[in-house]
Design an enzyme around this catalytic site. Structure first.
Site, PDB file in Angstrom:
ATOM      1  N   LYS A  22     -38.701   3.612 -40.992  1.00  0.00           N
ATOM      2  CA  LYS A  22     -39.258   3.295 -39.670  1.00  0.00           C
ATOM      3  C   LYS A  22     -38.774   1.929 -39.190  1.00  0.00           C
ATOM      4  O   LYS A  22     -38.299   1.784 -38.069  1.00  0.00           O
ATOM      5  CB  LYS A  22     -40.790   3.300 -39.765  1.00  0.00           C
ATOM      6  CG  LYS A  22     -41.508   2.578 -38.641  1.00  0.00           C
ATOM      7  CD  LYS A  22     -43.005   2.505 -38.934  1.00  0.00           C
ATOM      8  CE  LYS A  22     -43.755   1.595 -37.993  1.00  0.00           C
ATOM      9  NZ  LYS A  22     -43.538   0.170 -38.243  1.00  0.00           N
ATOM     10  N   ASN A  23     -38.894   0.933 -40.058  1.00  0.00           N
ATOM     11  CA  ASN A  23     -38.586  -0.428 -39.613  1.00  0.00           C
ATOM     12  C   ASN A  23     -37.084  -0.699 -39.488  1.00  0.00           C
ATOM     13  O   ASN A  23     -36.681  -1.791 -39.101  1.00  0.00           O
ATOM     14  CB  ASN A  23     -39.231  -1.460 -40.548  1.00  0.00           C
ATOM     15  CG  ASN A  23     -40.741  -1.489 -40.383  1.00  0.00           C
ATOM     16  OD1 ASN A  23     -41.276  -0.857 -39.473  1.00  0.00           O
ATOM     17  ND2 ASN A  23     -41.428  -2.211 -41.253  1.00  0.00           N
ATOM     18  N   ARG A  94     -45.307  -2.529 -32.050  1.00  0.00           N
ATOM     19  CA  ARG A  94     -44.899  -3.916 -32.168  1.00  0.00           C
ATOM     20  C   ARG A  94     -43.397  -4.090 -31.889  1.00  0.00           C
ATOM     21  O   ARG A  94     -42.964  -5.041 -31.250  1.00  0.00           O
ATOM     22  CB  ARG A  94     -45.236  -4.386 -33.594  1.00  0.00           C
ATOM     23  CG  ARG A  94     -44.675  -5.704 -33.986  1.00  0.00           C
ATOM     24  CD  ARG A  94     -45.432  -6.835 -33.373  1.00  0.00           C
ATOM     25  NE  ARG A  94     -44.888  -8.105 -33.773  1.00  0.00           N
ATOM     26  CZ  ARG A  94     -45.312  -9.264 -33.307  1.00  0.00           C
ATOM     27  NH1 ARG A  94     -46.298  -9.306 -32.447  1.00  0.00           N
ATOM     28  NH2 ARG A  94     -44.764 -10.382 -33.700  1.00  0.00           N
ATOM     29  N   CYS A 118     -50.056  -2.263 -34.834  1.00  0.00           N
ATOM     30  CA  CYS A 118     -51.262  -2.298 -35.656  1.00  0.00           C
ATOM     31  C   CYS A 118     -51.962  -3.644 -35.528  1.00  0.00           C
ATOM     32  O   CYS A 118     -51.302  -4.678 -35.395  1.00  0.00           O
ATOM     33  CB  CYS A 118     -50.905  -2.039 -37.111  1.00  0.00           C
ATOM     34  SG  CYS A 118     -50.435  -0.339 -37.427  1.00  0.00           S
ATOM     35  N   ARG A 123     -50.565 -11.732 -33.858  1.00  0.00           N
ATOM     36  CA  ARG A 123     -49.123 -11.492 -34.086  1.00  0.00           C
ATOM     37  C   ARG A 123     -48.358 -12.112 -32.919  1.00  0.00           C
ATOM     38  O   ARG A 123     -47.868 -11.415 -32.031  1.00  0.00           O
ATOM     39  CB  ARG A 123     -48.847  -9.991 -34.210  1.00  0.00           C
ATOM     40  CG  ARG A 123     -49.534  -9.378 -35.409  1.00  0.00           C
ATOM     41  CD  ARG A 123     -49.270  -7.891 -35.523  1.00  0.00           C
ATOM     42  NE  ARG A 123     -47.990  -7.588 -36.126  1.00  0.00           N
ATOM     43  CZ  ARG A 123     -47.588  -6.352 -36.435  1.00  0.00           C
ATOM     44  NH1 ARG A 123     -48.369  -5.319 -36.176  1.00  0.00           N
ATOM     45  NH2 ARG A 123     -46.410  -6.141 -36.977  1.00  0.00           N
ATOM     46  N   PRO A 124     -48.271 -13.455 -32.921  1.00  0.00           N
ATOM     47  CA  PRO A 124     -47.603 -14.122 -31.802  1.00  0.00           C
ATOM     48  C   PRO A 124     -46.103 -13.831 -31.763  1.00  0.00           C
ATOM     49  O   PRO A 124     -45.531 -13.343 -32.742  1.00  0.00           O
ATOM     50  CB  PRO A 124     -47.862 -15.609 -32.069  1.00  0.00           C
ATOM     51  CG  PRO A 124     -48.178 -15.710 -33.514  1.00  0.00           C
ATOM     52  CD  PRO A 124     -48.729 -14.381 -33.955  1.00  0.00           C
ATOM     53  N   ASP A 126     -44.042 -16.375 -30.457  1.00  0.00           N
ATOM     54  CA  ASP A 126     -43.535 -17.699 -30.066  1.00  0.00           C
ATOM     55  C   ASP A 126     -42.114 -17.965 -30.591  1.00  0.00           C
ATOM     56  O   ASP A 126     -41.277 -18.535 -29.888  1.00  0.00           O
ATOM     57  CB  ASP A 126     -44.509 -18.796 -30.543  1.00  0.00           C
ATOM     58  CG  ASP A 126     -44.806 -18.697 -32.034  1.00  0.00           C
ATOM     59  OD1 ASP A 126     -45.106 -17.584 -32.505  1.00  0.00           O
ATOM     60  OD2 ASP A 126     -44.720 -19.716 -32.744  1.00  0.00           O
ATOM     61  N   ASP A 311     -46.405  -4.550 -46.473  1.00  0.00           N
ATOM     62  CA  ASP A 311     -46.595  -3.157 -46.054  1.00  0.00           C
ATOM     63  C   ASP A 311     -46.984  -2.243 -47.213  1.00  0.00           C
ATOM     64  O   ASP A 311     -47.466  -1.137 -46.991  1.00  0.00           O
ATOM     65  CB  ASP A 311     -45.306  -2.621 -45.401  1.00  0.00           C
ATOM     66  CG  ASP A 311     -45.126  -3.154 -43.989  1.00  0.00           C
ATOM     67  OD1 ASP A 311     -46.044  -3.805 -43.470  1.00  0.00           O
ATOM     68  OD2 ASP A 311     -44.049  -2.925 -43.411  1.00  0.00           O
ATOM     69  N   ILE A 333     -48.978 -12.767 -45.543  1.00  0.00           N
ATOM     70  CA  ILE A 333     -48.172 -12.568 -44.322  1.00  0.00           C
ATOM     71  C   ILE A 333     -49.051 -12.394 -43.081  1.00  0.00           C
ATOM     72  O   ILE A 333     -48.807 -13.016 -42.050  1.00  0.00           O
ATOM     73  CB  ILE A 333     -47.228 -11.352 -44.469  1.00  0.00           C
ATOM     74  CG1 ILE A 333     -46.409 -11.460 -45.770  1.00  0.00           C
ATOM     75  CG2 ILE A 333     -46.311 -11.226 -43.253  1.00  0.00           C
ATOM     76  CD1 ILE A 333     -45.458 -12.645 -45.852  1.00  0.00           C
ATOM     77  N   ARG A 403     -47.477   7.232 -36.978  1.00  0.00           N
ATOM     78  CA  ARG A 403     -46.532   6.230 -36.481  1.00  0.00           C
ATOM     79  C   ARG A 403     -45.419   5.976 -37.501  1.00  0.00           C
ATOM     80  O   ARG A 403     -44.322   5.578 -37.128  1.00  0.00           O
ATOM     81  CB  ARG A 403     -47.258   4.902 -36.193  1.00  0.00           C
ATOM     82  CG  ARG A 403     -48.149   4.971 -34.966  1.00  0.00           C
ATOM     83  CD  ARG A 403     -48.635   3.604 -34.602  1.00  0.00           C
ATOM     84  NE  ARG A 403     -47.516   2.691 -34.686  1.00  0.00           N
ATOM     85  CZ  ARG A 403     -47.604   1.409 -34.937  1.00  0.00           C
ATOM     86  NH1 ARG A 403     -48.766   0.858 -35.123  1.00  0.00           N
ATOM     87  NH2 ARG A 403     -46.533   0.655 -34.993  1.00  0.00           N
TER      88      ARG A 403
HETATM   89  C1  UD1 Z   1     -42.239  -6.497 -39.394  1.00  0.00           C
HETATM   90  C2  UD1 Z   1     -42.517  -5.069 -39.732  1.00  0.00           C
HETATM   91  C3  UD1 Z   1     -43.871  -4.923 -40.403  1.00  0.00           C
HETATM   92  C4  UD1 Z   1     -43.973  -5.855 -41.600  1.00  0.00           C
HETATM   93  C5  UD1 Z   1     -43.601  -7.285 -41.217  1.00  0.00           C
HETATM   94  C6  UD1 Z   1     -43.545  -8.214 -42.403  1.00  0.00           C
HETATM   95  C7  UD1 Z   1     -41.340  -3.829 -38.027  1.00  0.00           C
HETATM   96  C8  UD1 Z   1     -41.431  -2.945 -36.839  1.00  0.00           C
HETATM   97  N1  UD1 Z   1     -42.503  -4.276 -38.519  1.00  0.00           N
HETATM   98  O1  UD1 Z   1     -43.226  -6.902 -38.450  1.00  0.00           O
HETATM   99  O2  UD1 Z   1     -44.026  -3.567 -40.818  1.00  0.00           O
HETATM  100  O3  UD1 Z   1     -45.300  -5.838 -42.075  1.00  0.00           O
HETATM  101  O4  UD1 Z   1     -42.308  -7.300 -40.581  1.00  0.00           O
HETATM  102  O5  UD1 Z   1     -42.656  -7.734 -43.350  1.00  0.00           O
HETATM  103  O6  UD1 Z   1     -40.266  -4.086 -38.564  1.00  0.00           O
HETATM  104  N2  UD1 Z   1     -45.067 -14.717 -36.571  1.00  0.00           N
HETATM  105  C9  UD1 Z   1     -45.352 -15.811 -35.767  1.00  0.00           C
HETATM  106  N3  UD1 Z   1     -44.589 -16.012 -34.639  1.00  0.00           N
HETATM  107  C10 UD1 Z   1     -43.575 -15.176 -34.292  1.00  0.00           C
HETATM  108  C11 UD1 Z   1     -43.277 -14.072 -35.135  1.00  0.00           C
HETATM  109  C12 UD1 Z   1     -44.044 -13.867 -36.266  1.00  0.00           C
HETATM  110  O7  UD1 Z   1     -46.259 -16.585 -36.033  1.00  0.00           O
HETATM  111  O8  UD1 Z   1     -42.926 -15.409 -33.251  1.00  0.00           O
HETATM  112  C13 UD1 Z   1     -45.879 -14.492 -37.789  1.00  0.00           C
HETATM  113  C14 UD1 Z   1     -46.709 -13.203 -37.680  1.00  0.00           C
HETATM  114  O9  UD1 Z   1     -47.891 -13.432 -36.967  1.00  0.00           O
HETATM  115  C15 UD1 Z   1     -46.938 -12.859 -39.119  1.00  0.00           C
HETATM  116  C16 UD1 Z   1     -45.656 -13.317 -39.791  1.00  0.00           C
HETATM  117  O10 UD1 Z   1     -45.031 -14.229 -38.883  1.00  0.00           O
HETATM  118  O11 UD1 Z   1     -48.009 -13.603 -39.638  1.00  0.00           O
HETATM  119  C17 UD1 Z   1     -44.709 -12.176 -40.116  1.00  0.00           C
HETATM  120  O12 UD1 Z   1     -44.340 -11.530 -38.955  1.00  0.00           O
HETATM  121  P1  UD1 Z   1     -42.933 -10.826 -38.753  1.00  0.00           P
HETATM  122  O13 UD1 Z   1     -42.070 -11.002 -39.951  1.00  0.00           O
HETATM  123  O14 UD1 Z   1     -42.402 -11.234 -37.424  1.00  0.00           O
HETATM  124  O15 UD1 Z   1     -43.372  -9.312 -38.705  1.00  0.00           O
HETATM  125  P2  UD1 Z   1     -43.043  -8.243 -37.613  1.00  0.00           P
HETATM  126  O16 UD1 Z   1     -41.614  -8.350 -37.194  1.00  0.00           O
HETATM  127  O17 UD1 Z   1     -44.101  -8.223 -36.583  1.00  0.00           O
END
Ligand code: UD1
Length: 422
Positions: A22-23, A94, A118, A123-124, A126, A311, A333, A403
């Site tokens: 999926k990812n 997401r 989810c 889940r910012p 920024d 995950d 995480i 999903r």
């Molecule tokens: C992706 C995966 C998800 C997995 C996660 C961590 C997809 C579609 N989803 O989610 O299944 O659980 O990686 O392996 O691939 N964060 C910030 N600011 C940002 C971006 C992220 O603070 O701009 C924080 C998030 O809130 C979280 C952490 O970084 O606490 C990890 O997020 P991230 O690695 O970005 O996960 P996703 O890409 O959302």
């Protein structure tokens, strides 16, 4: 509303092909928006998030063919000049956010809103926004609607991520492959899905080096296209693989998981071994056999890759609910990723979760109950627990599970589980 009905207590036995990841398929579908002409993909999982990504592409003017099969053809020649993504489509998942980097890269502009997905705590985005701004995008966020444009096109630059975010790394890669000059991403995510995206982009002519390490270097090219006759294959889903291995621990039995990538699961496989399962890894297969109560494990801390994946935390927790002994989980995480614990407790598990920590004390057995899937992996965890529980479990909110899992009930009933959907 659909629900899954599971009568627990049936041992699992058989062989299962691992679905595509999926990812990995979602960013590759977004990357198709950068390509001129047709892109052919194989091993695409039949999951609802794939259809969400296809709806976004179609709304942006792409032609997608392939129906429910594992092969898809995406033609983005007619991609809208002013890509705009509907709020409803953005909120379904997401990974809709990575269309930002792709649309900016292809058309120099896009309008969208904050992504859904989810509920795992805040889940910012920024890091995505500040990186794209650094590359020359002007981004205005008014009342949740994000308008982005790159008046002078995107330019490569040095980006250092304060945390190796998967989504931010993907967005930057998508924006950088056709930007002017060189982009260097320091501290990028190293997940295998990043490698899959890089492989796909390279196969279409992108210049990317260093994925999988601490520094990704991308030299922008004029345009991308998949060579005629090529088909890009999506990597196997390491989380779905961990789910079916956990199901065997919960229900007991044996499974040959085929078409998987054991090298992507080096943090997870030792946990199954520590539980006492007999597990053998082959080049692209994993065999597991387990009977009786598993052993508890040393503390399991979720980390970025190559650490233990967040995950897989929920499904492994299910596997440990009936262990002999106590296991501590530390979720590093996401802030709110123990929502499955309440459902597991309702089934008789002994789990104390507070903040980042959950303490699982094994009980002799679980009992079926009526539950709701709290999120994708939490829902899968309840399915696993139900397979080993006494009596019947009914799981509502199956849309979360769909999903990310290709017909979970068909996969498990092919192994002898008593599971059906109503
Ligand atoms: C992706 C995966 C998800 C997995 C996660 C961590 C997809 C579609 N989803 O989610 O299944 O659980 O990686 O392996 O691939 N964060 C910030 N600011 C940002 C971006 C992220 O603070 O701009 C924080 C998030 O809130 C979280 C952490 O970084 O606490 C990890 O997020 P991230 O690695 O970005 O996960 P996703 O890409 O959302």
């Amino acid at each position: 509303m659909q629900k899954l009905v599971i009568d627990g207590g049936k041992m699992l036995k058989g062989e299962l092909k691992t679905q595509g990841a999926k990812n990995a398929v979602l960013p590759v579908l977004a990357a198709a928006a950068l390509c001129d002409g047709k892109v052919r993909l194989s091993n695409c999982p039949s999951i609802s998030d794939r259809y969400g990504a296809i709806r976004i592409l179609t709304r942006l003017g792409a032609r997608v063919t392939g129906g429910a099969g594992s092969e898809l053809t995406v033609d983005c020649s007619g991609l809208a000049e002013f890509p705009e993504i509907d709020d409803n489509l953005m909120r379904t998942m997401r990974s809709s956010i990575i269309f930002m980097g792709a649309a900016l890269g292809r058309r120099g502009r896009c309008t969208l809103c904050y992504p859904g997905g989810c509920d795992l705590g805040p889940r910012p985005i920024d890091m995505h926004i500040s990186a794209l701004k650094k590359m020359g995008a002007v981004i205005n966020d008014e009342h949740g609607r994000i308008e982005c444009y790159a008046p002078d096109g995107l330019s490569g630059c040095k980006i250092s991520l304060s945390f190796p975010s998967v989504g931010a790394t993907e967005n930057i890669m998508l924006a950088a492959v056709t930007a002017k000059g060189e982009t260097v991403i320091s501290n990028p995510a190293r997940e295998p899905e990043i490698g899959c995206l890089a492989d796909f982009l390279r196969s279409c002519g992108a210049h990317i080096k260093g994925d999988g390490g601490g520094r990704i270097v991308i030299e922008g090219v004029e345009e991308l296209s998949q060579p005629e006759g090529e088909v890009f294959s999506i990597i196997p889903d390491r989380v779905a693989a961990a789910t079916y291995l956990s199901a065997v621990i919960c229900a007991g039995g044996e499974l040959m998981l085929t078409d998987c990538q054991p090298s992507h699961m080096e943090a997870v496989i030792p946990v199954f071994e520590a539980m006492g399962a007999y597990i053998r890894c082959f080049k692209s297969n994993i065999y597991i056999q387990s009977t009786g109560r598993p052993r508890s494990c040393d503390t399991i801390r979720t980390m970025v890759y190559p650490g233990f994946p967040t995950d897989a935390q929920a499904v492994i927790m299910s596997a440990l609910t009936c262990s002999v002994g106590t296991t501590v989980f530390v979720e590093n995480i996401f802030e709110s990723r123990y929502r499955h614990a309440a459902a597991l407790c309702r089934m008789g598990a002994d789990i104390r979760a507070e903040g980042k920590v959950a303490v699982v004390t094994g009980v002799p057995e679980l009992y079926g109950a009526s539950c709701e899937a709290p999120d994708l992996r939490g829902g899968a965890a309840i399915v696993c627990a139900a397979l080993g529980a006494q009596g019947r479990t009914e799981i509502l909110r199956t849309e979360y599970i769909d999903r990310g899992y290709e017909s979970i009930e068909k996969a498990l009933s092919s192994l002898g589980a008593d599971i059906y959907r109503v």
